[in-house]
Design a protein around this motif. Structure first.
Motif, PDB file in Angstrom:
ATOM      1  N   ASP A 184      31.286  77.234  27.271  1.00  0.00           N
ATOM      2  CA  ASP A 184      29.948  76.780  27.647  1.00  0.00           C
ATOM      3  C   ASP A 184      29.247  76.728  26.486  1.00  0.00           C
ATOM      4  O   ASP A 184      28.046  75.792  26.660  1.00  0.00           O
ATOM      5  CB  ASP A 184      29.432  77.850  28.816  1.00  0.00           C
ATOM      6  CG  ASP A 184      29.799  77.789  30.306  1.00  0.00           C
ATOM      7  OD1 ASP A 184      30.550  76.714  30.307  1.00  0.00           O
ATOM      8  OD2 ASP A 184      29.722  78.512  30.870  1.00  0.00           O
ATOM      9  N   GLU A 185      29.333  77.552  25.461  1.00  0.00           N
ATOM     10  CA  GLU A 185      28.330  77.410  24.390  1.00  0.00           C
ATOM     11  C   GLU A 185      28.907  76.394  23.450  1.00  0.00           C
ATOM     12  O   GLU A 185      28.084  76.090  22.330  1.00  0.00           O
ATOM     13  CB  GLU A 185      28.468  78.784  23.594  1.00  0.00           C
ATOM     14  CG  GLU A 185      27.845  80.054  24.459  1.00  0.00           C
ATOM     15  CD  GLU A 185      27.823  81.151  23.766  1.00  0.00           C
ATOM     16  OE1 GLU A 185      28.631  81.592  22.896  1.00  0.00           O
ATOM     17  OE2 GLU A 185      26.893  82.053  24.022  1.00  0.00           O
ATOM     18  N   ILE A 186      30.111  75.592  23.904  1.00  0.00           N
ATOM     19  CA  ILE A 186      30.297  74.540  22.569  1.00  0.00           C
ATOM     20  C   ILE A 186      29.313  73.385  22.944  1.00  0.00           C
ATOM     21  O   ILE A 186      28.909  73.061  23.776  1.00  0.00           O
ATOM     22  CB  ILE A 186      31.754  74.049  22.969  1.00  0.00           C
ATOM     23  CG1 ILE A 186      32.994  75.199  23.014  1.00  0.00           C
ATOM     24  CG2 ILE A 186      32.332  72.792  22.428  1.00  0.00           C
ATOM     25  CD1 ILE A 186      34.081  74.502  23.372  1.00  0.00           C
ATOM     26  N   LYS A 187      29.050  72.914  21.539  1.00  0.00           N
ATOM     27  CA  LYS A 187      28.194  71.745  21.454  1.00  0.00           C
ATOM     28  C   LYS A 187      28.817  70.407  22.167  1.00  0.00           C
ATOM     29  O   LYS A 187      30.063  70.315  21.546  1.00  0.00           O
ATOM     30  CB  LYS A 187      27.807  71.436  20.126  1.00  0.00           C
ATOM     31  CG  LYS A 187      27.025  70.097  19.911  1.00  0.00           C
ATOM     32  CD  LYS A 187      26.635  69.719  18.430  1.00  0.00           C
ATOM     33  CE  LYS A 187      25.793  68.697  18.450  1.00  0.00           C
ATOM     34  NZ  LYS A 187      25.748  68.361  17.126  1.00  0.00           N
ATOM     35  N   THR A 188      28.386  69.890  23.118  1.00  0.00           N
ATOM     36  CA  THR A 188      28.908  68.557  23.709  1.00  0.00           C
ATOM     37  C   THR A 188      27.806  67.330  23.694  1.00  0.00           C
ATOM     38  O   THR A 188      28.136  66.261  24.059  1.00  0.00           O
ATOM     39  CB  THR A 188      29.450  69.005  25.147  1.00  0.00           C
ATOM     40  OG1 THR A 188      28.301  69.165  26.054  1.00  0.00           O
ATOM     41  CG2 THR A 188      30.553  70.023  25.021  1.00  0.00           C
ATOM     42  N   SER A 189      26.540  67.724  23.212  1.00  0.00           N
ATOM     43  CA  SER A 189      25.641  66.579  23.377  1.00  0.00           C
ATOM     44  C   SER A 189      25.741  65.535  22.630  1.00  0.00           C
ATOM     45  O   SER A 189      25.555  64.284  22.846  1.00  0.00           O
ATOM     46  CB  SER A 189      24.151  67.063  22.851  1.00  0.00           C
ATOM     47  OG  SER A 189      24.183  67.685  21.449  1.00  0.00           O
ATOM     48  N   ASP A 190      26.710  65.556  21.524  1.00  0.00           N
ATOM     49  CA  ASP A 190      27.120  64.211  20.792  1.00  0.00           C
ATOM     50  C   ASP A 190      28.546  63.562  21.362  1.00  0.00           C
ATOM     51  O   ASP A 190      28.880  62.676  20.777  1.00  0.00           O
ATOM     52  CB  ASP A 190      27.309  64.758  19.345  1.00  0.00           C
ATOM     53  CG  ASP A 190      28.630  65.778  19.294  1.00  0.00           C
ATOM     54  OD1 ASP A 190      28.630  66.664  20.125  1.00  0.00           O
ATOM     55  OD2 ASP A 190      29.184  65.775  18.085  1.00  0.00           O
ATOM     56  N   LEU A 191      28.943  64.195  22.468  1.00  0.00           N
ATOM     57  CA  LEU A 191      29.827  63.737  23.153  1.00  0.00           C
ATOM     58  C   LEU A 191      29.900  62.984  24.632  1.00  0.00           C
ATOM     59  O   LEU A 191      30.795  62.236  24.897  1.00  0.00           O
ATOM     60  CB  LEU A 191      31.289  64.768  23.191  1.00  0.00           C
ATOM     61  CG  LEU A 191      31.605  65.433  21.853  1.00  0.00           C
ATOM     62  CD1 LEU A 191      32.787  66.282  22.163  1.00  0.00           C
ATOM     63  CD2 LEU A 191      32.096  64.459  20.812  1.00  0.00           C
ATOM     64  N   VAL A 192      29.215  63.461  25.087  1.00  0.00           N
ATOM     65  CA  VAL A 192      28.878  63.018  26.550  1.00  0.00           C
ATOM     66  C   VAL A 192      27.656  61.562  26.550  1.00  0.00           C
ATOM     67  O   VAL A 192      27.043  61.367  25.525  1.00  0.00           O
ATOM     68  CB  VAL A 192      27.957  63.962  27.487  1.00  0.00           C
ATOM     69  CG1 VAL A 192      28.822  65.102  27.487  1.00  0.00           C
ATOM     70  CG2 VAL A 192      26.668  64.365  26.634  1.00  0.00           C
ATOM     71  N   PRO A 193      27.858  60.771  27.488  1.00  0.00           N
ATOM     72  CA  PRO A 193      27.001  59.797  27.530  1.00  0.00           C
ATOM     73  C   PRO A 193      25.721  60.156  27.503  1.00  0.00           C
ATOM     74  O   PRO A 193      25.110  60.769  28.073  1.00  0.00           O
ATOM     75  CB  PRO A 193      27.297  59.106  29.008  1.00  0.00           C
ATOM     76  CG  PRO A 193      28.612  59.540  29.364  1.00  0.00           C
ATOM     77  CD  PRO A 193      28.823  61.167  28.680  1.00  0.00           C
TER      78      PRO A 193
END
Length: 208
Positions: A193-202
């Motif tokens: 859950d703490e993984i950064k994903t903001s640069d991967l999601v639409p």
């Protein structure tokens, strides 16, 4: 009595993908001005348990009360978190004996509240945790899997990862040696859950 408005972030728990890297929307909570500072409980149905507590000695020594901006006569609302996803993520996985029984579904449901975006499913190998991510494109899915793998490798407990066309990643966590869930699965879910994903999601459309 005069009215004061306090803004708090509005959180929601996603069913299919993470939202904790998006900017939260805000709503306004009206409060009423009273004579003298006062702390009031909001109840436990917002996010965690709320309530008042006495200041710690270190807080008194730091004169934190003098550093608070705003009207001292305004009623304040304080969040007192319970065991959170962050504290679960800070724990380490421990060895599991083959003789250990898998976690009961009731216990799993309680721990499910500590992780974001995960759900319980019943598979052929017993109870599992499952999470889905919708990414911008296939390449972003590959990158997310790489990030999840690095987290799982450090924890020593690996999920099953599936890259599904055109842009979806599915992760499933369970302890196969005992045919069900253990605390290790929730610890790794919280770490993921703490993984950064903001640069991967639409990206979301911003309306003026």
């Amino acid at each position: 009595m005069a009215a004061t408005n306090l803004s708090f972030p509005q959180f929601s728990l996603p069913c299919r993908h993470h939202h904790h890297h998006h900017h939260p929307s805000f709503f306004t909570l009206p409060t009423r001005t009273r004579l003298g500072p006062r702390t009031q409980s909001l109840g436990s149905d917002f996010l965690g348990d709320f309530g008042a507590r006495d200041p710690f000695p270190a807080e008194i020594a730091s004169q934190f009360g003098e550093k608070v901006l705003g009207d001292p006569n305004t009623e304040h609302k304080i969040l007192i978190p319970t065991v959170s996803a962050s504290s679960l993520a800070q724990q380490e996985c421990t060895p599991v004996s083959p003789l250990q029984l898998p976690m009961l579904e009731d216990d799993a449901q309680k721990l499910l509240r500590k992780v974001v975006g995960w759900r319980l499913i019943v598979g052929e190998d017993g109870l599992k945790l499952q999470c889905l991510w919708k990414l911008r494109d296939y390449q972003c899915g590959v990158e997310l899997i790489n990030r999840v793998y690095k987290v799982a490798e450090r924890a020593g407990h690996f999920p099953n990862l599936h890259l599904e066309q055109p842009n979806q990643v599915r992760a499933e966590l369970w302890t196969s040696s005992i045919g069900g869930l253990t605390l290790n699965d929730f610890i790794v879910a919280a770490k993921i859950d703490e993984i950064k994903t903001s640069d991967l999601v639409p990206s979301r459309r911003a309306w003026a």
